[in-house]
Design a protein around this motif. Structure first.
Motif, PDB file in Angstrom:
ATOM      1  N   GLN A  36       0.816  -1.215   0.000  1.00  0.00           N
ATOM      2  CA  GLN A  36       0.000   0.000   0.000  1.00  0.00           C
ATOM      3  C   GLN A  36       0.851   1.268   0.000  1.00  0.00           C
ATOM      4  N   SER A  37       1.929   1.289   0.762  1.00  0.00           N
ATOM      5  CA  SER A  37       2.739   2.511   0.823  1.00  0.00           C
ATOM      6  C   SER A  37       3.353   2.845  -0.526  1.00  0.00           C
ATOM      7  N   ARG A  38       3.663   1.828  -1.332  1.00  0.00           N
ATOM      8  CA  ARG A  38       4.170   2.111  -2.686  1.00  0.00           C
ATOM      9  C   ARG A  38       3.100   2.787  -3.526  1.00  0.00           C
ATOM     10  N   VAL A  81       0.697   4.633  -2.276  1.00  0.00           N
ATOM     11  CA  VAL A  81       0.569   5.993  -1.753  1.00  0.00           C
ATOM     12  C   VAL A  81       1.653   6.888  -2.351  1.00  0.00           C
ATOM     13  N   SER A  82       2.866   6.363  -2.503  1.00  0.00           N
ATOM     14  CA  SER A  82       3.926   7.124  -3.172  1.00  0.00           C
ATOM     15  C   SER A  82       3.523   7.465  -4.605  1.00  0.00           C
ATOM     16  N   GLN A 127      -7.630   1.793   8.534  1.00  0.00           N
ATOM     17  CA  GLN A 127      -6.392   1.341   7.888  1.00  0.00           C
ATOM     18  C   GLN A 127      -5.535   0.506   8.831  1.00  0.00           C
ATOM     19  N   TYR A 162       1.423   5.979  11.388  1.00  0.00           N
ATOM     20  CA  TYR A 162       1.375   5.683   9.955  1.00  0.00           C
ATOM     21  C   TYR A 162       1.622   6.937   9.119  1.00  0.00           C
ATOM     22  N   TYR A 196       5.236   7.588   8.921  1.00  0.00           N
ATOM     23  CA  TYR A 196       5.845   6.675   7.954  1.00  0.00           C
ATOM     24  C   TYR A 196       5.585   7.157   6.523  1.00  0.00           C
ATOM     25  N   LEU A 197       4.353   7.547   6.237  1.00  0.00           N
ATOM     26  CA  LEU A 197       4.022   8.013   4.894  1.00  0.00           C
ATOM     27  C   LEU A 197       4.689   9.349   4.572  1.00  0.00           C
ATOM     28  N   ARG A 237       7.687   8.636   2.820  1.00  0.00           N
ATOM     29  CA  ARG A 237       7.515   7.965   1.540  1.00  0.00           C
ATOM     30  C   ARG A 237       6.908   8.881   0.479  1.00  0.00           C
ATOM     31  N   THR A 238       6.609  10.123   0.834  1.00  0.00           N
ATOM     32  CA  THR A 238       5.953  11.058  -0.073  1.00  0.00           C
ATOM     33  C   THR A 238       6.674  12.398  -0.058  1.00  0.00           C
TER      34      THR A 238
END
Length: 347
Positions: free
Chosen positions: A56-58, A60-61, A88, A95, A98-99, A102-103
């Motif tokens: 999922q995080s990929r 979101v990126s 989630q 979270y 963390y995101l 990643r963004t």
């Protein structure tokens, strides 16, 4: 530096759009007479297996890189099978931190943080930390909570959530003001202490969700924006009624300044672009093709909506495929605001 003492829940109040116009997260999402798009997480519905969140995080990126305005996370401390929705799964603040790593550009939004359950010191500490780590990208939808099972777990009374919500909002804002605080409220007492860090780009915007147990006048005076359900999405009267509700709220705003409105919809985006809007699962899910979705979003924009968070967790198509179609076919008509970039934070 002198400390400030206050025990009234009526101050400080909400701020106008102009006061947040240089806040990167708020400005990316909101501007008068414009509508932007966000994505609600999770991208796939949890049904007992955490592996549904793999990768999922990929995605979101990718959502960030494609130019969506916001990624939204929910605050659900305990899973109540009667609601059938665990959000989630991850703690929203952990979270989002963390995101944030990643963004690059996307606003990080809570929809919604339960202010009645959490202590304002912990809320302020977590929120300011994420805002700093992300370069000013945090926007907070906030609520009083709608799951009765959670309140006794925290040692709280469910029927006192509205009063606690209002007090937590006031204390949260005071704790993040510059300087040391001497604060006395029913939720705690502070003498000559300071909460650090402070937010990266001024006050953190707070969007009140629904009524949260408050009066319309309170919401008009204290919210930096309003987050509500849209009402009917399949008949023309729905957007019209939503517009009337938004205008009635804005007419109550004491200074007459602009405050943004946001809404959300859980959609099953089908591959037929001409598929008409169809309600599924008792109206909880809107099955729709992109042409009808664009038309609906345009109606909401005319009604005064400034941001729509789309949830695709119930979409039967792969998440990456739905995101690609939204990004390529829908997002260009409702672009994010790019004029206030995130602050350059090198932590």
């Amino acid at each position: 530096m002198n400390a400030t003492t206050t025990n009234s829940i009526d101050m400080p109040s909400g701020a106008s759009w102009a006061a947040h116009a240089r806040h990167p997260g708020y400005r990316r999402m909101f501007a008068p007479d414009a509508l932007t798009l966000g994505i609600f997480l999770p991208l796939r519905f949890y049904e007992g297996d955490m592996r549904v969140l793999a990768g999922q995080s990929r995605l979101v990126s990718d959502i960030d890189a494609r130019g969506f305005a916001a990624a939204w996370v929910r605050d659900i401390p305990l899973y109540d099978p009667r609601f059938g929705d665990a959000g989630q799964l991850f703690d929203p603040f952990t979270y989002l931190a963390y995101l944030a790593a990643r963004t690059q550009r996307i606003s990080l939004a809570t929809g919604s943080a339960i202010f009645s359950l959490r202590h304002p010191i912990d809320l302020a500490k977590s929120a300011a930390t994420i805002d700093q780590l992300s370069g000013g990208r945090l926007v907070m939808g906030i609520a009083s909570g709608d799951r009765p099972i959670e309140f006794p777990a925290y040692g709280l009374q469910h029927d006192q959530r509205a009063e606690r919500f209002a007090q937590a909002v006031a204390d949260f804002r005071r704790l993040l003001q510059p300087g040391r605080r001497a604060l006395t409220s029913p939720l705690g007492h502070i003498t000559d202490a300071e909460l650090l860090p402070k937010p990266a780009a001024g006050p953190i915007p707070l969007l009140v969700t629904g009524a949260s147990g408050q009066s319309p006048d309170w919401i008009a005076a204290h919210a930096d924006g309003w987050l509500t359900y849209p009402g009917s999405s399949v008949v023309p009267a729905g957007p019209k009624a939503l517009g009337q509700k938004i205008q009635a709220w804005r007419d109550r705003i004491p200074d007459g300044g602009f405050r943004p409105h946001a809404t959300n919809e859980w959609i099953d985006l089908v591959d037929d672009p001409t598929h008409p809007p169809t309600l599924l699962h008792g109206g909880f899910i809107l099955q729709i093709g992109r042409h009808a979705l664009i038309d609906l979003l345009s109606q909401w924009q005319t009604a005064g909506v400034n941001h729509v968070a789309l949830g695709i967790q119930f979409s039967r198509r792969p998440a990456a495929e739905a995101i690609q179609e939204l990004a390529e076919e829908v997002l260009p008509r409702f672009p994010s605001h790019e004029d206030v970039p995130p602050l350059d934070m090198d932590w």
